[in-house]
Design a protein around this motif. Structure first.
Motif, PDB file in Angstrom:
ATOM      1  N   GLY A   1      50.612  56.375  44.616  1.00 29.20           N
ATOM      2  CA  GLY A   1      50.920  55.790  45.915  1.00 29.20           C
ATOM      3  C   GLY A   1      49.715  55.390  46.740  1.00 29.20           C
ATOM      4  O   GLY A   1      49.844  55.100  47.930  1.00 29.20           O
ATOM      5  N   VAL A   2      48.541  55.362  46.126  1.00 31.17           N
ATOM      6  CA  VAL A   2      47.325  54.958  46.844  1.00 31.17           C
ATOM      7  C   VAL A   2      47.164  53.443  46.750  1.00 31.17           C
ATOM      8  O   VAL A   2      47.206  52.892  45.644  1.00 31.17           O
ATOM      9  CB  VAL A   2      46.082  55.643  46.242  1.00 31.17           C
ATOM     10  N   PRO A   3      46.979  52.724  47.852  1.00 32.79           N
ATOM     11  CA  PRO A   3      46.689  51.286  47.776  1.00 32.79           C
ATOM     12  C   PRO A   3      45.373  51.053  47.032  1.00 32.79           C
ATOM     13  O   PRO A   3      44.359  51.681  47.349  1.00 32.79           O
ATOM     14  CB  PRO A   3      46.581  50.862  49.244  1.00 32.79           C
ATOM     15  N   VAL A   4      45.389  50.182  46.027  1.00 33.55           N
ATOM     16  CA  VAL A   4      44.228  49.970  45.163  1.00 33.55           C
ATOM     17  C   VAL A   4      43.814  48.505  45.207  1.00 33.55           C
ATOM     18  O   VAL A   4      44.655  47.607  45.103  1.00 33.55           O
ATOM     19  CB  VAL A   4      44.544  50.370  43.703  1.00 33.55           C
ATOM     20  N   VAL A   5      42.505  48.279  45.324  1.00 38.35           N
ATOM     21  CA  VAL A   5      41.920  46.943  45.280  1.00 38.35           C
ATOM     22  C   VAL A   5      40.961  46.891  44.094  1.00 38.35           C
ATOM     23  O   VAL A   5      40.227  47.847  43.834  1.00 38.35           O
ATOM     24  CB  VAL A   5      41.157  46.637  46.589  1.00 38.35           C
ATOM     25  N   GLY A   6      40.968  45.769  43.375  1.00 41.64           N
ATOM     26  CA  GLY A   6      40.026  45.559  42.281  1.00 41.64           C
ATOM     27  C   GLY A   6      38.829  44.763  42.770  1.00 41.64           C
ATOM     28  O   GLY A   6      38.980  43.619  43.207  1.00 41.64           O
ATOM     29  N   ALA A   7      37.647  45.350  42.699  1.00 43.18           N
ATOM     30  CA  ALA A   7      36.431  44.689  43.193  1.00 43.18           C
ATOM     31  C   ALA A   7      35.444  44.471  42.057  1.00 43.18           C
ATOM     32  O   ALA A   7      35.298  45.314  41.164  1.00 43.18           O
ATOM     33  CB  ALA A   7      35.773  45.511  44.300  1.00 43.18           C
ATOM     34  N   SER A   8      34.774  43.335  42.120  1.00 40.63           N
ATOM     35  CA  SER A   8      33.682  43.022  41.203  1.00 40.63           C
ATOM     36  C   SER A   8      32.619  42.300  42.010  1.00 40.63           C
ATOM     37  O   SER A   8      32.766  42.089  43.213  1.00 40.63           O
ATOM     38  CB  SER A   8      34.190  42.137  40.050  1.00 40.63           C
ATOM     39  N   LEU A   9      31.555  41.899  41.372  1.00 47.65           N
ATOM     40  CA  LEU A   9      30.538  41.132  42.079  1.00 47.65           C
ATOM     41  C   LEU A   9      31.068  39.760  42.501  1.00 47.65           C
ATOM     42  O   LEU A   9      30.538  39.149  43.420  1.00 47.65           O
ATOM     43  CB  LEU A   9      29.295  40.982  41.194  1.00 47.65           C
ATOM     44  N   ARG A  10      32.134  39.304  41.860  1.00 43.50           N
ATOM     45  CA  ARG A  10      32.690  37.981  42.159  1.00 43.50           C
ATOM     46  C   ARG A  10      33.371  37.914  43.531  1.00 43.50           C
ATOM     47  O   ARG A  10      33.544  36.820  44.080  1.00 43.50           O
ATOM     48  CB  ARG A  10      33.728  37.568  41.107  1.00 43.50           C
ATOM     49  N   ASN A  11      33.797  39.048  44.080  1.00 46.03           N
ATOM     50  CA  ASN A  11      34.623  38.988  45.292  1.00 46.03           C
ATOM     51  C   ASN A  11      34.218  40.026  46.344  1.00 46.03           C
ATOM     52  O   ASN A  11      35.049  40.514  47.096  1.00 46.03           O
ATOM     53  CB  ASN A  11      36.106  39.144  44.935  1.00 46.03           C
ATOM     54  N   VAL A  12      32.929  40.337  46.418  1.00 46.43           N
ATOM     55  CA  VAL A  12      32.440  41.410  47.290  1.00 46.43           C
ATOM     56  C   VAL A  12      32.846  41.191  48.743  1.00 46.43           C
ATOM     57  O   VAL A  12      33.461  42.056  49.385  1.00 46.43           O
ATOM     58  CB  VAL A  12      30.900  41.526  47.175  1.00 46.43           C
ATOM     59  N   LYS A  13      32.480  40.045  49.308  1.00 44.28           N
ATOM     60  CA  LYS A  13      32.741  39.807  50.729  1.00 44.28           C
ATOM     61  C   LYS A  13      34.228  39.741  51.027  1.00 44.28           C
ATOM     62  O   LYS A  13      34.690  40.254  52.058  1.00 44.28           O
ATOM     63  CB  LYS A  13      32.050  38.521  51.176  1.00 44.28           C
ATOM     64  N   ALA A  14      34.997  39.118  50.146  1.00 44.88           N
ATOM     65  CA  ALA A  14      36.442  39.019  50.359  1.00 44.88           C
ATOM     66  C   ALA A  14      37.087  40.393  50.345  1.00 44.88           C
ATOM     67  O   ALA A  14      37.945  40.704  51.188  1.00 44.88           O
ATOM     68  CB  ALA A  14      37.067  38.130  49.284  1.00 44.88           C
ATOM     69  N   VAL A  15      36.673  41.247  49.395  1.00 47.68           N
ATOM     70  CA  VAL A  15      37.213  42.605  49.323  1.00 47.68           C
ATOM     71  C   VAL A  15      36.862  43.385  50.583  1.00 47.68           C
ATOM     72  O   VAL A  15      37.714  44.051  51.189  1.00 47.68           O
ATOM     73  CB  VAL A  15      36.698  43.332  48.065  1.00 47.68           C
ATOM     74  N   ALA A  16      35.599  43.312  51.011  1.00 47.31           N
ATOM     75  CA  ALA A  16      35.179  44.065  52.195  1.00 47.31           C
ATOM     76  C   ALA A  16      35.943  43.621  53.433  1.00 47.31           C
ATOM     77  O   ALA A  16      36.362  44.458  54.248  1.00 47.31           O
ATOM     78  CB  ALA A  16      33.680  43.897  52.408  1.00 47.31           C
ATOM     79  N   THR A  17      36.145  42.326  53.586  1.00 49.64           N
ATOM     80  CA  THR A  17      36.879  41.814  54.744  1.00 49.64           C
ATOM     81  C   THR A  17      38.318  42.311  54.732  1.00 49.64           C
ATOM     82  O   THR A  17      38.852  42.762  55.763  1.00 49.64           O
ATOM     83  CB  THR A  17      36.861  40.275  54.751  1.00 49.64           C
ATOM     84  N   TRP A  18      38.958  42.253  53.566  1.00 49.66           N
ATOM     85  CA  TRP A  18      40.355  42.690  53.463  1.00 49.66           C
ATOM     86  C   TRP A  18      40.471  44.197  53.691  1.00 49.66           C
ATOM     87  O   TRP A  18      41.357  44.658  54.433  1.00 49.66           O
ATOM     88  CB  TRP A  18      40.928  42.325  52.094  1.00 49.66           C
ATOM     89  N   VAL A  19      39.586  44.965  53.078  1.00 53.79           N
ATOM     90  CA  VAL A  19      39.637  46.423  53.210  1.00 53.79           C
ATOM     91  C   VAL A  19      39.379  46.841  54.653  1.00 53.79           C
ATOM     92  O   VAL A  19      40.069  47.725  55.187  1.00 53.79           O
ATOM     93  CB  VAL A  19      38.617  47.086  52.258  1.00 53.79           C
ATOM     94  N   ARG A  20      38.426  46.199  55.297  1.00 54.86           N
ATOM     95  CA  ARG A  20      38.131  46.523  56.700  1.00 54.86           C
ATOM     96  C   ARG A  20      39.365  46.284  57.563  1.00 54.86           C
ATOM     97  O   ARG A  20      39.681  47.081  58.459  1.00 54.86           O
ATOM     98  CB  ARG A  20      36.960  45.661  57.194  1.00 54.86           C
ATOM     99  N   SER A  21      40.075  45.193  57.306  1.00 52.59           N
ATOM    100  CA  SER A  21      41.278  44.879  58.080  1.00 52.59           C
ATOM    101  C   SER A  21      42.400  45.856  57.763  1.00 52.59           C
ATOM    102  O   SER A  21      43.105  46.315  58.672  1.00 52.59           O
ATOM    103  CB  SER A  21      41.727  43.449  57.792  1.00 52.59           C
ATOM    104  N   ALA A  22      42.575  46.193  56.482  1.00 55.42           N
ATOM    105  CA  ALA A  22      43.686  47.048  56.075  1.00 55.42           C
ATOM    106  C   ALA A  22      43.466  48.503  56.450  1.00 55.42           C
ATOM    107  O   ALA A  22      44.402  49.211  56.843  1.00 55.42           O
ATOM    108  CB  ALA A  22      43.904  46.936  54.564  1.00 55.42           C
ATOM    109  N   ALA A  23      42.234  48.970  56.336  1.00 57.41           N
ATOM    110  CA  ALA A  23      41.951  50.394  56.558  1.00 57.41           C
ATOM    111  C   ALA A  23      41.587  50.703  58.002  1.00 57.41           C
ATOM    112  O   ALA A  23      41.786  51.833  58.451  1.00 57.41           O
ATOM    113  CB  ALA A  23      40.822  50.849  55.635  1.00 57.41           C
TER     114      ALA A  23
END
Length: 258
Positions: free
Chosen positions: A129-151
Motif C-alpha cells: 500500500g505504499v505509493p511507489v515512483v520509478g526514478a532513473s536519470l532520465r526523469n530526475v526533475k519530473a520525479v522530484a517535482t511530482w514527489v514534492r507535490s504529492a508528499a
C-alpha cells in the motif's frame, strides 16, 4: 512488512535513503512516497515504456508464474536479453523502445517486466500500500517535482535497488547511488528536507560524478558487465539526463504516467 527498526528508519529526516529490499522496508515506514531507483536497467526501461504510452507491470521473477500473470493481463512478457535477440522485448531499454516503435507494444500496450531488484522492490512496496515512483536519470526533475507535490512535508523514502552477488546477496551498485543522489538533490532544490546523512551521502556521490554520465556508467561494474555481454549500447539510454518529463507511478499492479 517486517523491517529493521530504531535508527535504521531514519525517522528524524524527511528525505531518507537506503539500499535494496531490506533498506526499503526500513525507511519506508511512515513515508508518503517511495522512490525506487534501478538505473541499469529496470527503472530506465520503465521510463522509456511510459514515454511510449506502455503500461508496465513489475514482477519479481521471470518464470512460469510470470508467463501466466502476463497472459491474464493481456501483456507482453519481457524475456532475457539473449532470448530476446534483436526483435524481442527484455529488460533492455533499447528493446522496449524498439518494440514500442515497431508496434509490438505501442500506445496502450502492456508489458510485464520481471527483475529481482527494482521490480521486486516496487512490487512488494506496492502490495503493502505504499505509493511507489520509478526514478532513473532520465526523469530526475519530473520525479522530484511530482514527489514534492504529492508528499508535501511528509517523509519520502528513496531506495537504490542495487544488484545481486552470487548467492542472492545485495551488491550495492554505484549507478543507483548516483541516480538516488540526483533525485535527492532535486528534492532538496525543490524545498524538501531535511535529508538524512545517508541521503546526503548519495547527493555527494552524484555531485562528484562529473559531466560525462556515459563515461561514468560505462566505467562502473554494472556498465562493464553490460559491455562485456555485448549490451553496452544500452548505457546511452540510461544516461539521458532529464530527457523525460513523465513520472511512472505504480497504480495498483502497474506503472502508468502520473
Amino acid at each position: 512488512m517486517t523491517a529493521a527498526g530504531g535508527p535504521y528508519r531514519q525517522s528524524a529526516s524527511t528525505i531518507r535513503f537506503d539500499w535494496g529490499m531490506p533498506g526499503a522496508l526500513a525507511v519506508v515506514e511512515g513515508a508518503a512516497v517511495a522512490v525506487v531507483v534501478d538505473v541499469l536497467s529496470f527503472t530506465t526501461s520503465v521510463s522509456v515504456a511510459i514515454d511510449s504510452g506502455v503500461e508496465v507491470f513489475p514482477y519479481r521473477f521471470r518464470d512460469a508464474s510470470a508467463a501466466a500473470f502476463a497472459a491474464t493481463r493481456g501483456a507482453v512478457l519481457a524475456v532475457g536479453r539473449r532470448e530476446a535477440g534483436t526483435s524481442g522485448v527484455s529488460l533492455s531499454p533499447l528493446s522496449v523502445r524498439a518494440a514500442a516503435a515497431d508496434g509490438v507494444l505501442g500506445g496502450g500496450g502492456k508489458l510485464v517486466l520481471p527483475s529481482p531488484n527494482g521490480s521486486a522492490i516496487a512490487r512488494q512496496l506496492g502490495e503493502a500500500g505504499v505509493p511507489v515512483v520509478g526514478a532513473s536519470l532520465r526523469n530526475v526533475k519530473a520525479v522530484a517535482t511530482w514527489v514534492r507535490s504529492a508528499a508535501g512535508r511528509r517523509p519520502v523514502a528513496v531506495v537504490a535497488a542495487g544488484e545481486r552477488w552470487p548467492g542472492d546477496l545485495l551488491r550495492p551498485a554505484v549507478e543507483d547511488l548516483w541516480g538516488a543522489g540526483a533525485v535527492i538533490q532535486a528534492l532538496l532544490d525543490a524545498g524538501s528536507g531535511p535529508a538524512s546523512p545517508e541521503a546526503l551521502a548519495a547527493v555527494a556521490a552524484y555531485r562528484d560524478l562529473g559531466r560525462s554520465l556515459v563515461r561514468a556508467l560505462s566505467s562502473c561494474a554494472s556498465g562493464q558487465e553490460l559491455i562485456a555481454d555485448g549490451y553496452g549500447d544500452e548505457i546511452a539510454v540510461a544516461a539521458e539526463l532529464d530527457r523525460s518529463s513523465r513520472v511512472p507511478v505504480l497504480q495498483g499492479e502497474s506503472f502508468r504516467a502520473a
